[in-house]
Design an enzyme around this catalytic site. Sequence first.
Site, short mmCIF file in Angstrom:
data_model
loop_
_atom_site.label_atom_id
_atom_site.label_comp_id
_atom_site.label_asym_id
_atom_site.label_seq_id
_atom_site.Cartn_x
_atom_site.Cartn_y
_atom_site.Cartn_z
N GLY A 1 0.80 -1.21 0.00
CA GLY A 1 0.00 0.00 0.00
C GLY A 1 0.83 1.26 0.00
N GLY A 2 0.86 1.93 1.14
CA GLY A 2 1.53 3.21 1.21
C GLY A 2 0.56 4.33 0.86
N TRP A 3 1.09 5.52 0.73
CA TRP A 3 0.26 6.69 0.48
C TRP A 3 -0.43 6.59 -0.88
CZ3 TRP A 3 -2.77 10.19 1.91
CH2 TRP A 3 -3.04 11.32 1.15
N ASN A 4 0.31 6.23 -1.93
CA ASN A 4 -0.24 6.05 -3.27
C ASN A 4 -1.07 7.26 -3.71
OD1 ASN A 4 -0.46 4.57 -5.66
ND2 ASN A 4 -2.39 3.65 -5.03
N GLU B 1 -3.41 3.36 3.80
CA GLU B 1 -3.58 4.74 4.24
C GLU B 1 -4.70 5.38 3.43
OE1 GLU B 1 0.09 6.85 3.96
OE2 GLU B 1 1.21 5.25 4.89
N TYR B 2 -5.62 5.80 3.97
CA TYR B 2 -6.24 5.68 5.27
C TYR B 2 -7.60 5.06 5.05
CZ TYR B 2 -2.67 8.91 6.87
OH TYR B 2 -1.48 9.50 7.18
#
Length: 162
Positions: free
Chosen positions: A105-108, A149-150
């Site tokens: 995932g991550g912010w992306n 997130e998120y």
Amino acid sequence: MPRPHLRRRLAAGALALATTAATLTLAPPAAEAVVLPNNFKSVGYMPSWSGNVNSIQYGKLTHINYAFVLPNGDGSLRPVENPSKLSSLVSLGHANNVKVSIAVGGWNDGDDSAFEALAANSGTRTAFVNNLIAFVNQYNLDGVDMDWEYPTRAPRRTTTRC
């Protein structure tokens, strides 16, 4: 005096023993895992897009997360960026007794639509888990770091007609 065939066997055995001894003495000693008080963990991230796996201070870490692999809405995974870098990280991490995981995932850019889509259906959740297990096995990883997130409920969009 030994017979010729016996001398050849003894010589071959001695050569094999000498080769094995030389190989064993040339292998570097296993690195000690860092031990932190109260079983704390020291976790670092290695981004796929920058940095060098040879410059990591492995002796100060217990875990490293390779960032990132992204999910698709159907539970599949997008191809990981720089797979050779990930393989090198796993080799060096394990040689230094550091566990290596994949961060998912991550912010992306704030787009969590793939996570939302796959989480909404039991079939795509199952596919996602199975794809993560296959990924972990493929790269000899120690685990998965979920970095969604998120997670929020997306607001309903309404259209107003005039």
